[in-house]
Design an enzyme around this catalytic site. Structure first.
Site, mmCIF file in Angstrom:
data_model
loop_
_atom_site.group_PDB
_atom_site.id
_atom_site.type_symbol
_atom_site.label_atom_id
_atom_site.label_comp_id
_atom_site.label_asym_id
_atom_site.label_seq_id
_atom_site.Cartn_x
_atom_site.Cartn_y
_atom_site.Cartn_z
ATOM 1 N N ASN A 37 0.820 -1.215 0.000
ATOM 2 C CA ASN A 37 0.000 0.000 0.000
ATOM 3 C C ASN A 37 0.861 1.277 0.000
ATOM 4 O O ASN A 37 1.677 1.483 0.891
ATOM 5 C CB ASN A 37 -0.897 -0.023 1.258
ATOM 6 N N ARG A 147 -12.743 -5.258 16.372
ATOM 7 C CA ARG A 147 -11.718 -4.272 16.697
ATOM 8 C C ARG A 147 -12.388 -2.934 16.926
ATOM 9 O O ARG A 147 -13.290 -2.550 16.181
ATOM 10 C CB ARG A 147 -10.713 -4.167 15.542
ATOM 11 N N TYR A 159 -6.017 7.528 12.785
ATOM 12 C CA TYR A 159 -6.034 6.225 12.134
ATOM 13 C C TYR A 159 -7.216 5.367 12.619
ATOM 14 O O TYR A 159 -7.482 5.304 13.820
ATOM 15 C CB TYR A 159 -4.732 5.449 12.415
ATOM 16 N N ASP A 220 -5.951 -1.463 18.010
ATOM 17 C CA ASP A 220 -4.683 -1.252 17.292
ATOM 18 C C ASP A 220 -4.100 0.091 17.702
ATOM 19 O O ASP A 220 -4.690 1.143 17.432
ATOM 20 C CB ASP A 220 -4.963 -1.281 15.776
ATOM 21 N N HIS A 222 -1.254 1.071 16.571
ATOM 22 C CA HIS A 222 -0.636 1.503 15.312
ATOM 23 C C HIS A 222 0.732 2.166 15.479
ATOM 24 O O HIS A 222 0.979 3.250 14.922
ATOM 25 C CB HIS A 222 -1.613 2.418 14.541
ATOM 26 N N GLU A 246 -2.744 -4.361 19.601
ATOM 27 C CA GLU A 246 -1.898 -4.536 18.412
ATOM 28 C C GLU A 246 -0.909 -3.386 18.247
ATOM 29 O O GLU A 246 -1.249 -2.225 18.508
ATOM 30 C CB GLU A 246 -2.836 -4.588 17.198
ATOM 31 N N GLU A 272 2.457 -6.639 11.374
ATOM 32 C CA GLU A 272 1.927 -6.411 10.017
ATOM 33 C C GLU A 272 2.944 -5.728 9.115
ATOM 34 O O GLU A 272 2.846 -5.844 7.900
ATOM 35 C CB GLU A 272 0.613 -5.615 10.067
ATOM 36 N N ARG A 293 1.174 -10.994 13.356
ATOM 37 C CA ARG A 293 0.251 -10.221 12.514
ATOM 38 C C ARG A 293 0.574 -10.258 11.024
ATOM 39 O O ARG A 293 -0.116 -9.618 10.232
ATOM 40 C CB ARG A 293 0.260 -8.758 12.985
ATOM 41 N N HIS A 322 -2.762 -10.336 9.103
ATOM 42 C CA HIS A 322 -3.238 -9.027 8.665
ATOM 43 C C HIS A 322 -4.207 -9.191 7.490
ATOM 44 O O HIS A 322 -3.883 -9.894 6.536
ATOM 45 C CB HIS A 322 -2.014 -8.215 8.226
ATOM 46 N N ASP A 326 -6.148 -3.552 1.801
ATOM 47 C CA ASP A 326 -4.997 -3.449 0.896
ATOM 48 C C ASP A 326 -4.347 -4.804 0.604
ATOM 49 O O ASP A 326 -3.503 -4.896 -0.284
ATOM 50 C CB ASP A 326 -3.962 -2.404 1.352
ATOM 51 N N GLU A 349 -8.011 -11.320 10.513
ATOM 52 C CA GLU A 349 -8.629 -10.004 10.281
ATOM 53 C C GLU A 349 -9.356 -10.048 8.941
ATOM 54 O O GLU A 349 -8.820 -10.548 7.954
ATOM 55 C CB GLU A 349 -7.534 -8.924 10.245
ATOM 56 N N TRP A 412 2.562 7.059 12.389
ATOM 57 C CA TRP A 412 1.139 7.146 12.047
ATOM 58 C C TRP A 412 0.402 5.905 12.448
ATOM 59 O O TRP A 412 0.852 4.814 12.223
ATOM 60 C CB TRP A 412 0.989 7.384 10.547
HETATM 61 O O1 EZ4 Z 1 -2.899 0.580 8.545
HETATM 62 O O2 EZ4 Z 1 -3.053 -1.970 6.077
HETATM 63 O O3 EZ4 Z 1 -4.490 -3.598 11.450
HETATM 64 N N1 EZ4 Z 1 -4.575 -3.046 10.413
HETATM 65 C C1 EZ4 Z 1 -3.865 -2.000 10.026
HETATM 66 C C2 EZ4 Z 1 -4.087 -1.513 8.615
HETATM 67 C C3 EZ4 Z 1 -2.895 -0.736 8.068
HETATM 68 C C4 EZ4 Z 1 -2.986 -0.679 6.562
HETATM 69 C C5 EZ4 Z 1 -1.792 0.039 5.962
HETATM 70 O O4 EZ4 Z 1 -1.783 -0.132 4.585
HETATM 71 O O5 EZ4 Z 1 -3.093 -1.483 10.800
HETATM 72 O O6 EZ4 Z 1 -5.256 -0.760 8.541
HETATM 73 CO CO CO Z 2 -2.687 -2.880 12.406
#
Ligand code: EZ4
Ligand code: CO
Length: 412
Positions: A37, A147, A159, A220, A222, A246, A272, A293, A322, A326, A349, A412
């Site tokens: 992605n 989630r 996010y 998550d 992130h 996560e 991931e 993941r 994951h 994407d 997921e 991010w």
């Molecule tokens: O942000 O796949 O757990 N899922 C995630 C995703 C990622 C995207 C990034 O391309 O963290 O939503």
């Molecule tokens: Co994630």
């Protein structure tokens, strides 16, 4: 089974996908997902310019040998671009082997270890009310594990919040969560760790009060926290009994997870953005995580991710592959075949692809009562409609990025 054609197909039915299609002289066709992605064209070039010419004339039945050749002969190892490209080849070869054998890939991996794959979906909302509606919409669709992501007071965008989180039809988009946005520059979002750490436990308390103790809940973080902040979050979420937390830290520094583990019993899921077993070596050996993941698409394909998960199984660590939108339907099918076959499957997921995406990728996997199944078509069970794919040319898109209030770039 000599490969005589290797084509890279890029299509953008709502979002970009990279697919490798291999054809053998005796008429077998296999497809593999290489979608990365926001950096899709790097994988396209890697495959078209450097891998496809090497595959022509080679034996499609030699999956492991082809994997080792692509990994070792490049000299430059690992990395998301290389491993997504190798994943696409590996998946396409498993697809061909299944078709040649007249069997679904999970049968070649040892057969089914379960009847179906428990899957979780992504509920979200800017406010708790929106979030509750989204959780209910997911339950109506059969999701039994959910989630939870919400907005944080004071932050404009964050996010994980879908613009359409209730599956009501919206231009064919069932659940608009895709974070990558089309355009020539990544969208800027804002972030404040203290507000987030204060807010999230109140959200989980509200969700538990509304939906009760049974529903498995995930979250998550992130990659945005330091180890001590992650420890704090894990501890503050313990009363709400999460299925997992996560990406609490980026985990590039694997030993940082020791600190998190010392402070919380909240189960941890990571990986991931990892792409080989080496990214997991220490966190698996030291039992610093509970779920792996990785997606098949980003971790060198079925052959390599199976090795990661077999290693994890020795430490009672399970899969949590994951599955965002994407990962193409081809990559999702590969995950389902692998997940059905291994003993240490944990959860899958599953975000649903758009109707446009489904018109390009015809799937034989099924979703019912919260469980996925890859289906029993020979191979992976997904076909790519090239004419349909051609209607949606590539469009540049980037994942967003974060800045703190003082302008500093943040994870991010
Ligand atoms: O942000 O796949 O757990 N899922 C995630 C995703 C990622 C995207 C990034 O391309 O963290 O939503
Ligand atoms: Co994630």
């Amino acid at each position: 089974m000599i490969i005589d054609k290797a084509e890279v197909i890029v299509t953008s039915p709502g979002r970009n996908f990279v697919t490798l299609r291999l054809t053998t002289a005796d008429g077998h066709v296999g497809i593999g997902d290489g979608t990365l992605n926001g950096r899709e064209l790097a994988v396209v070039s890697y495959l078209r310019d450097h891998v496809a010419p090497l595959l022509i004339g080679s034996d499609a039945s030699r999956i492991e040998d082809t994997w080792q050749f692509l990994y070792r002969s490049a000299y430059w190892r690992r990395g998301p671009v290389t491993m997504a490209a190798i994943a696409a080849v590996d998946m396409a070869l498993w697809d061909i082997k299944g078709k040649a054998a007249g069997m679904p890939v999970y049968q070649l991996l040892g057969g089914a270890s379960r009847n179906g794959l428990m899957a979780y979906g992504h509920a979200s909302g800017k406010t708790n009310e929106e979030l509750f509606d989204s959780i209910r919409a997911h339950q109506e669709l059969g999701y039994r594990s959910i989630r939870v992501q919400t907005g944080v007071p004071g932050l404009k965008s964050i996010y994980g919040i879908a613009s359409n989180a209730t599956f009501e039809a919206n231009d064919g988009v069932r659940y608009d969560h895709e974070p990558a946005q089309r355009g020539a520059f990544p969208a800027e979002e804002d972030w404040d760790t203290r507000s987030y750490l204060r807010h999230i436990p109140t959200v989980f308390e509200a969700v538990r009060n509304e939906f009760g103790p049974e529903l498995p809940l995930l979250h998550d973080a992130h990659h945005r926290l330091t180890p001590i902040q992650a420890a704090q979050l894990g501890k503050s979420l313990e009363p709400y009994d999460l299925f997992w937390l996560e990406d609490c830290t980026p985990a590039e520094n694997q030993e940082a997870l020791r600190l998190v583990r010392q402070h919380t019993t909240t189960p941890l899921a990571i990986g991931e953005i990892f792409n080989t077993v080496w990214d997991y070596q220490q966190i698996i050996r030291e039992q610093l995580i509970d779920y792996v993941r990785s997606a098949v698409t980003h971790t060198g394909g079925i052959s390599h991710l199976k090795k990661v998960l077999d290693y994890a199984s020795q430490y009672q660590i399970k899969s949590g592959m994951h599955g965002p939108t994407d990962v193409s339907p081809v990559g999702m099918a590969a995950a389902m075949h692998l997940g059905l076959a291994i003993h240490n499957f944990g959860i899958q997921e599953y975000m649903q692809h758009s109707a446009q995406t489904d018109s390009v990728f015809k799937q034989s996997y099924s979703w019912s009562n919260g469980f996925l199944h890859p289906g029993n078509e020979p191979g992976l069970g997904v076909t790519l409609d090239v004419d349909e794919a051609g209607k949606y040319p590539y469009e540049q898109a980037y994942l967003p990025f974060n800045r703190l209030a003082d302008g500093t770039v943040h994870d991010w």
